[in-house]
Design a protein around this motif. Structure first.
Motif, PDB file in Angstrom:
ATOM      1  N   SER A  49       4.661   9.741  -9.386  1.00 12.04           N
ATOM      2  CA  SER A  49       4.311   9.726 -10.804  1.00 12.04           C
ATOM      3  C   SER A  49       3.516  10.975 -11.160  1.00 12.04           C
ATOM      4  O   SER A  49       3.689  11.553 -12.239  1.00 12.04           O
ATOM      5  N   ALA A  50       2.643  11.368 -10.241  1.00  9.90           N
ATOM      6  CA  ALA A  50       1.859  12.570 -10.502  1.00  9.90           C
ATOM      7  C   ALA A  50       2.767  13.775 -10.657  1.00  9.90           C
ATOM      8  O   ALA A  50       2.592  14.591 -11.570  1.00  9.90           O
ATOM      9  N   LEU A  51       3.768  13.865  -9.790  1.00  9.46           N
ATOM     10  CA  LEU A  51       4.716  14.977  -9.904  1.00  9.46           C
ATOM     11  C   LEU A  51       5.415  14.945 -11.250  1.00  9.46           C
ATOM     12  O   LEU A  51       5.533  15.954 -11.949  1.00  9.46           O
ATOM     13  N   LEU A  52       5.894  13.734 -11.621  1.00 14.40           N
ATOM     14  CA  LEU A  52       6.590  13.604 -12.884  1.00 14.40           C
ATOM     15  C   LEU A  52       5.703  14.000 -14.049  1.00 14.40           C
ATOM     16  O   LEU A  52       6.115  14.745 -14.947  1.00 14.40           O
ATOM     17  N   LEU A  53       4.466  13.527 -13.994  1.00 15.81           N
ATOM     18  CA  LEU A  53       3.555  13.780 -15.100  1.00 15.81           C
ATOM     19  C   LEU A  53       3.282  15.272 -15.245  1.00 15.81           C
ATOM     20  O   LEU A  53       3.286  15.811 -16.353  1.00 15.81           O
ATOM     21  N   LEU A  54       3.102  15.920 -14.127  1.00 17.16           N
ATOM     22  CA  LEU A  54       2.891  17.368 -14.174  1.00 17.16           C
ATOM     23  C   LEU A  54       4.122  18.048 -14.756  1.00 17.16           C
ATOM     24  O   LEU A  54       4.016  18.924 -15.626  1.00 17.16           O
ATOM     25  N   GLY A  55       5.282  17.600 -14.293  1.00 14.54           N
ATOM     26  CA  GLY A  55       6.518  18.171 -14.819  1.00 14.54           C
ATOM     27  C   GLY A  55       6.636  17.966 -16.311  1.00 14.54           C
ATOM     28  O   GLY A  55       7.000  18.883 -17.053  1.00 14.54           O
ATOM     29  N   ILE A  56       6.288  16.764 -16.756  1.00 17.27           N
ATOM     30  CA  ILE A  56       6.380  16.477 -18.194  1.00 17.27           C
ATOM     31  C   ILE A  56       5.436  17.363 -18.982  1.00 17.27           C
ATOM     32  O   ILE A  56       5.794  17.909 -20.031  1.00 17.27           O
TER      33      ILE A  56
ATOM     34  N   MET B 240       0.831  -1.199   0.000  1.00 18.61           N
ATOM     35  CA  MET B 240       0.000   0.000   0.000  1.00 18.61           C
ATOM     36  C   MET B 240       0.871   1.257   0.000  1.00 18.61           C
ATOM     37  O   MET B 240       0.631   2.201  -0.755  1.00 18.61           O
ATOM     38  N   LYS B 241       1.875   1.239   0.860  1.00 17.14           N
ATOM     39  CA  LYS B 241       2.746   2.418   0.936  1.00 17.14           C
ATOM     40  C   LYS B 241       3.471   2.632  -0.378  1.00 17.14           C
ATOM     41  O   LYS B 241       3.642   3.757  -0.851  1.00 17.14           O
ATOM     42  N   LEU B 242       3.917   1.543  -0.967  1.00 15.44           N
ATOM     43  CA  LEU B 242       4.655   1.658  -2.225  1.00 15.44           C
ATOM     44  C   LEU B 242       3.769   2.241  -3.316  1.00 15.44           C
ATOM     45  O   LEU B 242       4.170   3.162  -4.021  1.00 15.44           O
ATOM     46  N   ILE B 243       2.538   1.707  -3.418  1.00 12.66           N
ATOM     47  CA  ILE B 243       1.690   2.160  -4.533  1.00 12.66           C
ATOM     48  C   ILE B 243       1.292   3.614  -4.337  1.00 12.66           C
ATOM     49  O   ILE B 243       1.290   4.399  -5.278  1.00 12.66           O
TER      50      ILE B 243
ATOM     51  N   PHE C 244      11.921  12.068  -9.648  1.00 14.01           N
ATOM     52  CA  PHE C 244      13.074  11.172  -9.695  1.00 14.01           C
ATOM     53  C   PHE C 244      13.581  10.865  -8.280  1.00 14.01           C
ATOM     54  O   PHE C 244      13.879   9.723  -7.952  1.00 14.01           O
ATOM     55  N   ALA C 245      13.674  11.911  -7.470  1.00  7.16           N
ATOM     56  CA  ALA C 245      14.215  11.724  -6.124  1.00  7.16           C
ATOM     57  C   ALA C 245      13.350  10.753  -5.337  1.00  7.16           C
ATOM     58  O   ALA C 245      13.854   9.948  -4.559  1.00  7.16           O
ATOM     59  N   PHE C 246      12.019  10.808  -5.576  1.00  7.39           N
ATOM     60  CA  PHE C 246      11.137   9.844  -4.944  1.00  7.39           C
ATOM     61  C   PHE C 246      11.503   8.432  -5.348  1.00  7.39           C
ATOM     62  O   PHE C 246      11.614   7.526  -4.523  1.00  7.39           O
TER      63      PHE C 246
ATOM     64  N   SER D 123       4.418   5.823  -4.944  1.00  6.94           N
ATOM     65  CA  SER D 123       4.850   5.939  -6.340  1.00  6.94           C
ATOM     66  C   SER D 123       3.791   6.635  -7.170  1.00  6.94           C
ATOM     67  O   SER D 123       4.129   7.328  -8.137  1.00  6.94           O
ATOM     68  N   ALA D 124       2.519   6.473  -6.797  1.00  5.69           N
ATOM     69  CA  ALA D 124       1.496   7.225  -7.527  1.00  5.69           C
ATOM     70  C   ALA D 124       1.721   8.717  -7.347  1.00  5.69           C
ATOM     71  O   ALA D 124       1.630   9.504  -8.294  1.00  5.69           O
ATOM     72  N   PHE D 125       2.082   9.089  -6.131  1.00  2.00           N
ATOM     73  CA  PHE D 125       2.324  10.504  -5.855  1.00  2.00           C
ATOM     74  C   PHE D 125       3.496  11.028  -6.682  1.00  2.00           C
ATOM     75  O   PHE D 125       3.415  12.073  -7.329  1.00  2.00           O
TER      76      PHE D 125
END
Lengths: 469, 494
Positions: A164-171, A154-157, A207-209, A160-162
């Motif tokens: 990924s959201a940061l990355l996606l916004l950045g992209i 649960m913690k992992l998902i 990335f740092a995440f 990583s979803a969080f």
């Protein structure tokens, strides 16, 4: 065109093929877990070996997918690590009902990493990243009866979803600024628009995440502790290595124009990771948590190498990761075997381990020395070259802090060695019989730890393929 | 002559030890290997002398330079001069003696001898290295065996001492590492000979000299980083104490001279007052601290702090004679403390105590061991005819050549410490070997053949150096001259 696809995508296709074979093995009669495990290990070995032939440079799908000698080397390193983990997991999976599914998840994740490493476009990168993370969350839950395991998943998902959201916004901001997501286009951008800087901040946080650099590391220890040891090993070695590979190429190409901006950021992340990782590792008693925090500190050293941004820096990072795979997996291997047989996972359980298990004790000790960076193990060379690359920019106080932190890390690695060799224990862990696959994997790791360093040619080969900023 | 043999032979011996079974096989293999190494070292000495006699005046002989990590211009570069050969001989002597005194090591004998030989491998490699990376590699190799030797086979608060020693030495090498990287980026090379030609800019020297010097200084018990010495030596098993004092501390002194002073000569001049101050404190503090000790091993360990202060003092004074004296003191101290620890180990294994107050009259029951003890003591207090006198006298003479008033004051203080040394040595020796024999000691036996062999080897070294110092001087003379040329080139001494 078709032959191109087969040659350039060969490693990805091989993994896909293995995944399908495993799927079909579930049809028809039951083969028995042990036979399947043997088959998978053999297939992974073939897959690993096949990576060394017919390697060419090229790109596919309109620059989305890019491969070259360095990329193939990185994939081979990941293949090697996966094979070793698969061998090490043998005593644990042997008694597991869903061994096949475990491999399906693991290999899907590996496939995602391959696409991620090969990406020539941020979108492709993102797809690969998601493919590599989501199966891992399921795999983290693979100790089906343990509550902590599902907590870890649960913690992992969520984390990583969080990220990924940061990355996606950045992209998407990157796209907004440049109108393109191709690495080749992004590398030629000029100017520091504030949009670009903001996109950069988002991306680097994502990335740092993923590589759990401090201060984005909080999920690491719990996930590592709760997951099955094999998954922990995969998370801390393979998945981290893959993201670091991409991180280097993204920093050196996409963010090339922002080099003066990302340098201090990487610098601070490196320092924090080394210091915090070390300080927390000192206090741990659970072996998996211990390795989790020590891996954060190791990652800090990798970031020191990345900050050097030279040809030697890139080479040292890849070289160090190779060494780190051998050292960390040897340590995890011993912990996994001990845990699978006795259920003991604490450092204090290892007191007087040497009296009952001399061979495993030496392997664990060599692995820990390599992690600590003591010669003649390869870890010494890896750390030395990373610090050397970091020093090329003239930031000697960073190197000073890092090398003094090596002394701190030395303390906690020696604590384990002390427990193994010097402390008394009324009930030491009983003598363990080592199954053949585990033995093979441990020997490979030890050979890797000894030879990768002393043979200069390994480094020289990686160096010849690397490029700097 | 191929210098790599000096590393290959211990490596093979260590590997062979792993395949042995039982104490008897292990110790025979270990002894054979180390004696072969001693023969090799003596052969190296003669090869070196004939090379010099044939008119080879280059700084280093028997050089071998092979690329190791060519991308980073790291080379496996080895070569020797007189100083390294003296150190190699010292190491070979101490290793053979150490293995002989551990003849009856029952507990985990295979691991014990393996680690001893592995430690010596590090020392040999260190003394022949001409590339800073190789040198650093071998320096760190020698740390881990010490940790395990003390922690597993030690006595008293062994785990604490082992950890303290390992961490302090690692901190030392971390400082050395910073110094090395600084030199590398100033000159683009790790090669000592190239760096010495390249002349590192002044600012860089001033910045990195302290790192290199203090880093190596920790190994050589530089005040105030000497605290690992007493605990480490006292907790270690006999052979490990001998190796620590006889070999390992010499790595530090050699590094201070060969790396820090030789490669950064301007900074050596610049920091000389600080170095001399610390050395003088170490000499006096070490001597007075020894007076307060009641445990024989602590007595010898604290006196090592004082004696190694002379090494640092000699290097800090930067005259040809004083540097010569520093090297002589390293050799002398190595032999002398090894003998001292060997004698203490022999006494302890029989009486099971190291407390001076509980010992007495040992001369009556074990004359041989007691004589050794007295010889080591007299050498330590600088009796003419033994090596200690030669070395300390040279250091004092060399230091006096430096006309600065403060330096002379330091020299006088250092000389005065000899009186204190005499007090504690004579007191300890008198109480231990003379006087009435405590009850229950009447049946103790004297040294066995292996212990006698070990002792004779070390005493022979001490005597040769004490009676014929010119032999050693001739050997190390050209080496120190080269170093002093480098140091003198920059700033002429007043």
């Amino acid at each position: 065109m078709l032959t191109d696809i087969f040659i350039l995508l060969k490693q990805e296709l091989a993994i896909t093929l293995i995944i399908f074979l495993l799927l079909f093995s579930k049809l028809g009669k039951d083969w028995g877990t042990e036979n399947i495990l043997k088959l998978v290990n053999l297939l992974l070995l073939v897959n690993l070996l096949s990576g060394f032939w017919y390697n060419t440079e090229g790109s596919l799908f309109g620059e989305m997918f890019h491969t070259g000698k360095l990329v193939v080397l990185e994939k081979n390193i990941l293949n090697l690590a996966t094979w070793i983990i698969s061998l090490l997991a043998y005593p644990w999976l042997k008694n597991h009902k869903h061994a096949v599914e475990f491999y399906l998840l693991l290999l899907s994740s590996l496939l995602g990493m391959f696409f991620m490493i090969s990406s020539g476009n941020l979108l492709q990168f993102y797809l690969g990243l998601e493919l590599s993370t989501i199966p891992l969350a399921a795999a983290a839950n693979f100790d089906l009866v343990k509550k902590r395991s599902s907590e870890a998943a649960m913690k992992l998902i969520i984390s990583s979803a969080f990220s990924s959201a940061l990355l996606l916004l950045g992209i998407s901001w990157m796209y907004g600024v440049n109108g393109s997501l191709d690495f080749s286009v992004l590398a030629t951008q000029t100017g520091h628009s504030s949009f670009l800087v903001f996109a950069f901040i988002l991306l680097i946080s994502g990335f740092a995440f993923k590589i759990s650099a401090v201060p984005f590391h909080l999920w690491t220890a719990d996930v590592y502790e709760g997951s099955p040891v094999a998954v922990t090993a995969f998370l801390s070695v393979v998945s981290k290595a893959a993201v670091v590979f991409v991180f280097v190429s993204v920093l050196y190409t996409v963010f090339k124009p922002l080099a003066d901006l990302w340098y201090p950021v990487v610098f601070v992340l490196a320092l924090l990771s080394i210091i915090i990782g070390n300080l927390f590792a000192i206090r741990q008693n659970n072996f998996k948590r211990f390795l989790a925090f020590s891996s954060i500190a190791q990652l800090g050293f990798i970031l020191v190498g990345i900050s050097g941004s030279s040809q030697g820096g890139t080479a040292s990072v890849i070289y160090f990761i190779l060494i780190y795979i051998f050292s960390n997996l040897a340590a995890f291997g011993v912990v996994l075997l001990t845990g699978a047989v006795t259920g003991k996972e604490n450092i204090s359980d290892y007191k007087a381990f040497y009296t009952t298990n001399p061979l495993l004790s030496w392997i664990l000790t060599i692995a820990l020395f390599s992690l600590a960076g003591v010669p003649p193990t390869a870890g010494f060379f890896g750390k030395f070259f990373l610090l050397m690359a970091g020093a090329s920019k003239g930031n000697y106080w960073l190197i000073g802090v890092a090398s003094l932190n090596m002394v701190i890390s030395f303390y906690y690695y020696l604590r384990v060695v002390k427990a193994i060799f010097m402390e008394d224990n009324e009930h030491p862990i009983a003598r363990l019989s080592i199954p053949f696959p585990v033995k093979l994997a441990l020997y490979i790791c030890v050979a890797g730890i000894v030879l990768t360093g002393l043979l200069g040619s390994v480094y020289d080969y990686i160096y010849s393929l690397s490029t700097g900023l | 002559m191929n210098l790599s043999l000096l590393i290959i032979l211990p490596f093979l011996t260590a590997a062979a030890v792993l395949f042995c079974r039982g104490l008897k096989q292990v110790r025979i293999v270990a002894l054979t290997g180390s004696v072969a190494q001693l023969v090799l070292s003596v052969w190296l000495l003669f090869a070196y002398c004939s090379e010099r006699a044939a008119g080879n005046h280059s700084m280093m002989v028997f050089e071998n330079n092979t690329a190791w990590f060519s991308g980073l211009s790291i080379h496996y570069h080895v070569g020797v001069d007189g100083i390294s050969i003296a150190m190699i001989l010292l190491t070979a002597f101490v290793v053979v003696a150490g293995i002989l005194v551990s003849w009856a090591m029952e507990k985990l004998s295979k691991e014990f001898f393996f680690l001893l030989i592995f430690l010596s491998l590090g020392a040999y490699g260190f003394f022949i290295s001409l590339d800073l990376f190789t040198l650093f590699f071998f320096l760190e190799i020698a740390v881990i065996p010490k940790f395990l030797l003390i922690g597993i086979w030690g006595s008293g608060k062994k785990e604490y001492s082992a950890m303290k020693l390992a961490l302090m030495l690692m901190a030392g090498s971390a400082l050395v590492l910073i110094g090395l990287l600084g030199m590398y980026y100033a000159t683009g090379s790790f090669d000592m000979l190239q760096i010495s030609q390249a002349h590192i800019p002044l600012a860089t020297q001033y910045l990195f000299f302290p790192f290199a010097f203090v880093g190596f200084g920790i190994f050589a018990a530089l005040f105030p980083f000497h605290t690992w010495v007493p605990d480490g030596h006292a907790s270690a098993p006999t052979a490990a104490s001998m190796f620590l004092a006889g070999i390992s501390m010499k790595l530090g002194g050699y590094g201070c001279l060969r790396v820090a002073t030789f490669l950064m000569p301007d900074a050596a001049h610049h920091y000389a007052p600080v170095i001399i101050l610390l050395a003088t404190i170490a000499i006096i503090y070490g001597a007075f601290a020894t007076m307060m000790q009641t445990d024989l091993k602590y007595i010898n360990a604290y006196s090592s702090v004082s004696h190694c202060g002379f090494v640092i003092l000699g290097i800090g004074m930067l005259t040809q004679t004083s540097v010569n004296g520093a090297v002589l003191q390293m050799i002398s101290h190595g032999l002398m403390t090894a003998l001292f620890f060997a004698a203490i180990g022999m006494i302890y294994s029989r009486t099971h105590t190291r407390m001076v107050a509980q010992l007495g009259g040992l001369l009556k029951v074990m004359p041989f061991i007691s004589t050794l003890f007295v010889i080591a003591g007299l050498c330590s207090l600088g009796l003419p005819g033994l090596s200690g006198f030669v070395a300390e006298m040279t250091v004092f003479m060399g230091s006096w050549q430096n006309p600065d008033a403060m330096y002379r004051l330091a020299t006088i203080l250092a000389c005065a410490s000899i009186v204190v040394t005499a007090v504690y040595i004579l007191r300890a020796a008198g109480k231990t070997v003379m006087g009435p024999l405590p009850e229950g000691y009447a049946n103790l036996t004297d040294a066995t053949w292996n212990e006698k062999m070990a002792a004779i080897l070390l005493v022979a070294g001490i005597l040769v150096m004490g009676v014929a110092p010119f032999l050693v001087n001739q050997l190390i003379g050209p080496g120190t001259e080269h170093i002093m040329q480098q140091v003198g080139q920059v700033i002429n001494p007043k």
